[in-house]
Motif scaffolding. Structure first.
Motif, mmCIF file in Angstrom:
data_model
loop_
_atom_site.group_PDB
_atom_site.id
_atom_site.type_symbol
_atom_site.label_atom_id
_atom_site.label_comp_id
_atom_site.label_asym_id
_atom_site.label_seq_id
_atom_site.Cartn_x
_atom_site.Cartn_y
_atom_site.Cartn_z
ATOM 1 N N PHE A 1 -18.092 11.397 18.652
ATOM 2 C CA PHE A 1 -19.059 10.495 17.924
ATOM 3 C C PHE A 1 -18.973 9.080 18.407
ATOM 4 C CE2 PHE A 1 -21.675 8.306 15.077
ATOM 5 C CZ PHE A 1 -21.101 7.221 14.594
ATOM 6 N N SER A 2 -17.951 8.673 18.487
ATOM 7 C CA SER A 2 -18.067 7.088 19.009
ATOM 8 C C SER A 2 -18.406 6.756 20.545
ATOM 9 C CB SER A 2 -16.691 6.655 18.831
ATOM 10 O OG SER A 2 -15.735 7.389 19.823
ATOM 11 N N VAL B 1 -21.119 17.746 16.958
ATOM 12 C CA VAL B 1 -21.180 16.684 16.269
ATOM 13 C C VAL B 1 -21.916 17.155 14.950
ATOM 14 C CG1 VAL B 1 -22.008 14.524 15.618
ATOM 15 C CG2 VAL B 1 -21.060 14.816 17.809
ATOM 16 N N ARG C 1 -14.859 14.295 17.398
ATOM 17 C CA ARG C 1 -14.095 13.116 18.295
ATOM 18 C C ARG C 1 -14.965 12.322 18.969
ATOM 19 N NH1 ARG C 1 -9.330 16.027 20.920
ATOM 20 N NH2 ARG C 1 -11.081 17.562 21.554
ATOM 21 N N SER D 1 -18.838 13.903 12.298
ATOM 22 C CA SER D 1 -17.755 14.485 12.369
ATOM 23 C C SER D 1 -17.758 14.751 13.810
ATOM 24 C CB SER D 1 -17.813 15.876 11.445
ATOM 25 O OG SER D 1 -18.535 16.728 11.864
ATOM 26 N N ASN E 1 -16.438 6.416 12.116
ATOM 27 C CA ASN E 1 -17.625 7.541 12.256
ATOM 28 C C ASN E 1 -18.718 7.419 11.701
ATOM 29 O OD1 ASN E 1 -15.734 8.692 14.490
ATOM 30 N ND2 ASN E 1 -15.539 10.472 13.570
ATOM 31 N N THR E 2 -19.302 6.199 11.372
ATOM 32 C CA THR E 2 -20.320 5.839 10.563
ATOM 33 C C THR E 2 -21.471 5.136 11.214
ATOM 34 O OG1 THR E 2 -19.006 6.110 8.820
ATOM 35 C CG2 THR E 2 -21.231 5.106 8.217
ATOM 36 N N ASN F 1 -17.397 2.708 14.748
ATOM 37 C CA ASN F 1 -16.733 3.790 15.304
ATOM 38 C C ASN F 1 -15.589 4.267 14.780
ATOM 39 O OD1 ASN F 1 -19.109 4.061 16.996
ATOM 40 N ND2 ASN F 1 -18.237 3.018 18.697
#
Length: 127
Positions: free
Chosen positions: A29-30, A2, A27, A25, A77-78, A74
């Motif tokens: 992250f969420s 990440v 996948r 960045s 991605n923020t 999510n």
């Protein structure tokens, strides 16, 4: 892996507001708990706020409770930190952090529990 990039810092008068963003960045992250910390010159890194992977649980440092709000999107991605009623003592570099514990609803308040860090964004509150 990440990668985190903070933005939204700046100079604001006391009593003003800022919204920090942390773009991630990767996948995964969420699925990670996220947090904001800050560090002022000559001081240790301080916990500001944290949020669980789905956003259902949040926590705040005592000095920011009632003034700051953490949230996440999510799908984008923020993670955000809305900061209101800013005080000169809020002046610091603000860091976004992610904990590599997928799907954990537990959130932590110490830096040692976070595995990924952004480069930081400066927030300066003028008195």
């Amino acid at each position: 892996q990440v990668q985190l990039v903070e933005s939204g810092g700046g100079l604001v008068p006391a009593g003003g507001s800022l919204r920090l963003s942390c773009a991630a960045s990767g996948r995964t992250f969420s699925t990670y708990p996220m947090a904001w910390f800050r560090q002022a010159p000559g001081k240790e890194r301080e916990f500001v706020s944290a949020i669980s992977w789905r956003g259902g649980s949040t926590d705040y440092g005592d000095s920011v409770k009632g003034r700051f709000t953490i949230s996440r999107e999510n799908a984008n991605n923020t993670v955000y930190l809305q900061m209101n009623s800013l005080k000169p003592e809020d002046t610091a570099v603000y860091y976004c952090a992610a904990a590599s514990r997928p799907y954990s609803s537990r959130i932590h308040t110490t830096p040692q529990n976070y595995d990924y860090w952004g480069q930081g964004t400066q927030v300066t509150v003028a008195s």
